[in-house]
Design a protein around this motif. Sequence first.
Motif, PDB file in Angstrom:
ATOM      1  N   ASN A 181       0.830  -1.204   0.000  1.00  0.00           N
ATOM      2  CA  ASN A 181       0.000   0.000   0.000  1.00  0.00           C
ATOM      3  C   ASN A 181       0.865   1.255   0.000  1.00  0.00           C
ATOM      4  OD1 ASN A 181      -2.759   1.171   0.257  1.00  0.00           O
ATOM      5  ND2 ASN A 181      -1.927   1.964   2.173  1.00  0.00           N
ATOM      6  N   PHE A 182       1.911   1.259   0.834  1.00  0.00           N
ATOM      7  CA  PHE A 182       2.807   2.416   0.865  1.00  0.00           C
ATOM      8  C   PHE A 182       3.526   2.591  -0.465  1.00  0.00           C
ATOM      9  CE2 PHE A 182       7.255   3.797   1.367  1.00  0.00           C
ATOM     10  CZ  PHE A 182       7.014   5.142   1.608  1.00  0.00           C
ATOM     11  N   TYR A 183       4.053   1.518  -1.022  1.00  0.00           N
ATOM     12  CA  TYR A 183       4.776   1.623  -2.284  1.00  0.00           C
ATOM     13  C   TYR A 183       3.880   2.157  -3.395  1.00  0.00           C
ATOM     14  CZ  TYR A 183       8.493  -1.122  -0.063  1.00  0.00           C
ATOM     15  OH  TYR A 183       9.489  -1.560   0.761  1.00  0.00           O
ATOM     16  N   LEU A 184       2.620   1.751  -3.392  1.00  0.00           N
ATOM     17  CA  LEU A 184       1.700   2.214  -4.425  1.00  0.00           C
ATOM     18  C   LEU A 184       1.411   3.703  -4.305  1.00  0.00           C
ATOM     19  CD1 LEU A 184      -0.700  -0.851  -4.352  1.00  0.00           C
ATOM     20  CD2 LEU A 184       0.604  -0.093  -6.350  1.00  0.00           C
ATOM     21  N   ILE A 185       1.030   4.156  -3.091  1.00  0.00           N
ATOM     22  CA  ILE A 185       0.670   5.576  -2.953  1.00  0.00           C
ATOM     23  C   ILE A 185       1.897   6.480  -3.009  1.00  0.00           C
ATOM     24  CG2 ILE A 185      -1.445   5.052  -1.684  1.00  0.00           C
ATOM     25  CD1 ILE A 185      -0.030   5.775   0.891  1.00  0.00           C
ATOM     26  N   ALA A 186       3.087   5.933  -2.661  1.00  0.00           N
ATOM     27  CA  ALA A 186       4.301   6.735  -2.764  1.00  0.00           C
ATOM     28  C   ALA A 186       4.737   6.874  -4.217  1.00  0.00           C
ATOM     29  CB  ALA A 186       5.421   6.115  -1.935  1.00  0.00           C
ATOM     30  N   THR A 187       4.500   5.837  -5.028  1.00  0.00           N
ATOM     31  CA  THR A 187       4.917   5.859  -6.435  1.00  0.00           C
ATOM     32  C   THR A 187       3.923   6.597  -7.309  1.00  0.00           C
ATOM     33  OG1 THR A 187       5.972   3.701  -6.083  1.00  0.00           O
ATOM     34  CG2 THR A 187       5.681   4.419  -8.355  1.00  0.00           C
ATOM     35  N   TRP A 188       2.626   6.394  -7.054  1.00  0.00           N
ATOM     36  CA  TRP A 188       1.580   6.993  -7.896  1.00  0.00           C
ATOM     37  C   TRP A 188       0.609   7.808  -7.042  1.00  0.00           C
ATOM     38  CZ3 TRP A 188       3.538   6.635 -12.403  1.00  0.00           C
ATOM     39  CH2 TRP A 188       4.207   5.491 -12.820  1.00  0.00           C
ATOM     40  N   PRO A 189       1.079   8.914  -6.429  1.00  0.00           N
ATOM     41  CA  PRO A 189       0.197   9.722  -5.577  1.00  0.00           C
ATOM     42  C   PRO A 189      -0.967  10.301  -6.383  1.00  0.00           C
ATOM     43  CG  PRO A 189       2.228  10.908  -6.059  1.00  0.00           C
ATOM     44  CD  PRO A 189       2.428   9.500  -6.549  1.00  0.00           C
ATOM     45  N   ALA A 197      -2.992   5.989  -7.295  1.00  0.00           N
ATOM     46  CA  ALA A 197      -3.220   4.782  -6.494  1.00  0.00           C
ATOM     47  C   ALA A 197      -4.076   5.151  -5.298  1.00  0.00           C
ATOM     48  CB  ALA A 197      -1.886   4.199  -6.045  1.00  0.00           C
ATOM     49  N   LYS A 198      -5.055   4.330  -4.996  1.00  0.00           N
ATOM     50  CA  LYS A 198      -5.979   4.617  -3.899  1.00  0.00           C
ATOM     51  C   LYS A 198      -5.463   4.006  -2.602  1.00  0.00           C
ATOM     52  CE  LYS A 198     -10.842   4.207  -2.537  1.00  0.00           C
ATOM     53  NZ  LYS A 198     -10.891   5.612  -2.097  1.00  0.00           N
ATOM     54  N   ASP A 199      -5.427   4.836  -1.565  1.00  0.00           N
ATOM     55  CA  ASP A 199      -5.012   4.355  -0.243  1.00  0.00           C
ATOM     56  C   ASP A 199      -6.043   3.347   0.260  1.00  0.00           C
ATOM     57  OD1 ASP A 199      -3.841   4.018   2.186  1.00  0.00           O
ATOM     58  OD2 ASP A 199      -4.316   6.008   2.963  1.00  0.00           O
ATOM     59  N   ASP A 200      -5.610   2.147   0.561  1.00  0.00           N
ATOM     60  CA  ASP A 200      -6.507   1.079   0.993  1.00  0.00           C
ATOM     61  C   ASP A 200      -6.493   0.984   2.519  1.00  0.00           C
ATOM     62  OD1 ASP A 200      -7.876  -1.232   1.519  1.00  0.00           O
ATOM     63  OD2 ASP A 200      -6.856  -2.454   0.022  1.00  0.00           O
ATOM     64  N   PRO A 201      -7.581   1.371   3.203  1.00  0.00           N
ATOM     65  CA  PRO A 201      -7.580   1.343   4.673  1.00  0.00           C
ATOM     66  C   PRO A 201      -7.421  -0.060   5.234  1.00  0.00           C
ATOM     67  CG  PRO A 201      -9.780   1.792   3.828  1.00  0.00           C
ATOM     68  CD  PRO A 201      -8.850   1.888   2.670  1.00  0.00           C
ATOM     69  N   LEU A 202      -7.863  -1.080   4.489  1.00  0.00           N
ATOM     70  CA  LEU A 202      -7.722  -2.453   4.975  1.00  0.00           C
ATOM     71  C   LEU A 202      -6.271  -2.921   4.921  1.00  0.00           C
ATOM     72  CD1 LEU A 202     -10.833  -4.231   3.427  1.00  0.00           C
ATOM     73  CD2 LEU A 202     -10.533  -3.370   5.737  1.00  0.00           C
ATOM     74  N   ALA A 203      -5.435  -2.180   4.187  1.00  0.00           N
ATOM     75  CA  ALA A 203      -4.020  -2.547   4.103  1.00  0.00           C
ATOM     76  C   ALA A 203      -3.177  -1.752   5.082  1.00  0.00           C
ATOM     77  CB  ALA A 203      -3.503  -2.321   2.680  1.00  0.00           C
TER      78      ALA A 203
END
Length: 814
Positions: free
Chosen positions: A530-538, A541-547
């Motif tokens: 989840n961190f890698y996704l939102i850090a790479t594609w702010p 990429a959607k922040d996933d609260p379950l992650a």
Amino acid sequence: MKEKLVLVGNGMAGARLLEEVLALAPDRYAVTVIGEEPHGNYNRILLSQVLSGEKRFDETLLNDESWYAQHGATLLAGRKAVALNRGRRQVIASDGSIIDYDRLVLATGARSIELPLPGSHLRNVLTFRNIAEVEAMLQVARPGRKAVVIGGGLLGLEAAWGLSHRGMSVTVIHLMDRLMERQLDAPAAALLKRSLEERGLSVLVDTESQALVGQTKVEGVRLRDGRVLPADLVVMAVGIRPNIELAQQSGIQCERGILVNDSMQTFDPRIYAVGECVQHDGHVYGLVAPLFKQAKVCANHLAGAGFARYQDSVLATKLKITGIDLYSAGNVTGGEGYEELVLEDPKRGVYKKLVIRDNKLAGALLYGETENESWYYDLMRDGSDITELRSNLLFGRGHGGDAGHSGHMAVAAMSDDTEVCGCNGVTKGQIVQAIAEKGLFTVEEVRLHTKASASCGSCTGKVEQILGFTLGGDYSAAPKEKPLCTCTDHSHAEVRRAIREQHLTSLAETMSFLEWKTPDGCPKCRPALNFYLIATWPGEAKDDPLARAHNERVHANIQQDGTYSVVPRCWGGLTNATELKVVAGIAERYGVPVKITGGQRLAIPFIKKEDLPKVWGELAEHGMTSGFAYGKAVRSVKSCVGKGLCRFGTQDSLGLGIRMEKTFWGAWTAHKFKMGVSGCPRNCAESTIKDFGAVGVDSGWEIHVGGTCGVRVRPTDLLTKVKTDDEVIEYAAAFLQLYRDEGYYMERSSAWIERAGLPHVKHRIVECDNSRKDLATRFFTAQATAQVDPWVERGTKGDQRMEYEMLEIADMAA
């Protein structure tokens, strides 16, 4: 009257001798130490890490100048012993002073061999032997400049790696047909050459230098074939020669080194010798382990015990270049009467060679997989018969033919008297006992209490394995290629690369592309992805609260009793009457206290989970945002009052601290990220143990990075100095973005800097303006989409009971 003990030489062997004598006979001698270098004793083995920027010189000091005084020894630093009068038992120093002795120990060490090449007198032609030469190299080492290292042995390669780590373009010239020909055979040397070239070094073997060219300073190296290699710096690392001139001039018997017997005594019974200057039984030594054993034997005789004998050690070598695992011990070249067992896998970069004679292990050469080095060393040292072990010998101790066993199995199979640290003679049993009795759980603590891994550092991995085996858990430093978790074989770096190159924007998409073993992942990999996704594609990429980790889902810190601590943000540590009334009202309503935190905020503890949305909402309605005290994110910016209120303040730290906190709050990072702003070098905000700190000076600000305060305390590294507040903001944004780009999830900024190297960080942020501005721009673009207060989003909108039920569902899913 105490006897007079004079020690000539303050290197590692000499200082170790003094430590041993003081331990055995603390009141027997009045000690004088004559040291040519102008400081205390330091770990010469770590010079390559000082050169590379991985360590500071002060971190290599073993005994500073105050240590000698505390132990009743007189240190004559910065002086050289130039003559001996054995008849009068006197040492004459370079400043004319005369020192009387009853017992004398020569620990004069060795000096680097300088090739008599034309042009060797030119400026920036150096050897690699002491800290002064390292400092001279660092004056020249700059990104884009060129260095030539003459000599492809252990020291030459470590010098080349250090200069390369500083950003220089480095070429290694080696006269022989393979690198480290004394320790490696042809296949292992070929693997090493390939690994070095993959790391950016140029390696020329079977190549001879003819001359150094230049006017006043070196400009190039002319080779025997006529080629000229351009060079701003030339390092000669072609070997060492024992310093025996002082002994020779006084009539002490010498050959290649100062001749000593098994008690380290010279021809003169009042004079002993230890270290690299010594020749024992036809051998001279350049590795630290045998030198320390010599010191132990010599101290035994000086203390009056008189029973210890020095015997030749099995010499073992380990290359200290990050990412290259290489171990060589004993006879690795074989010959008539020797057998060889070989395992070779060039694709994986693994090579193992065991040399056997008369059913005994005579040598071990390991490349790529070195976890069994201590077992092989024990077999060689003890002369054990390996007949029963032969079928599985190549696979290591504890193997049933399975080459993939864990380090814990190897540790479990080790006996308590197995020597782990050869430099300091520390066994597994001593380490386990110290861990249990003293409550140790870090390598640094084991090093402090036992000295294991305190010298050359080659046993650090084994110490980590023993910690893990003794305490349960993995205490080893995570290698680059270690899988992110058990759900995948891919490392953090490979996952990040796939997300970036394949433009993956969701957990499901990432897991599908990388063929995750567990379809939904686990609590370890989901937050990382989840961190890698939102850090790479702010913003994409959607922040996933379950992650998210539990605390990040409930926006509060769970406590020991299952309740929660809610921490609103106080900008720069400032609050007001309205905010205090709101917090006091909540505390009174729920019957709980209020805690002032170390981050200059107010914490409301003991809030039940079902009450969290109500507390969020009430705080948010009065403009109090989340302090992210629970998150892998930028937390508080701690600041002192600065020049507005403090008579010592040189800069407005409070104003900059508030500005920084309002700029950077809500930024997700690989681990928690703390910032500090101090108005003067008195550093009341403790900025030099923060991930990012600014310290006010008369001319502006010092910028510090990579600090941490916790189980492991690490002071910051000085990144640069700037003049304005705007520059501090820009550098902070660039540093945060680079950390987000390169840091592995759950890796503090300090660990990332140690892995990537401070020179790399400085190059991207300080030395390259375009890189810094690009990083800062990317950070601010991401911040515009990510800076959302979760208390406003989840505490003031929608049905609060539904919000609580969502939390329960998230917990069950995790």
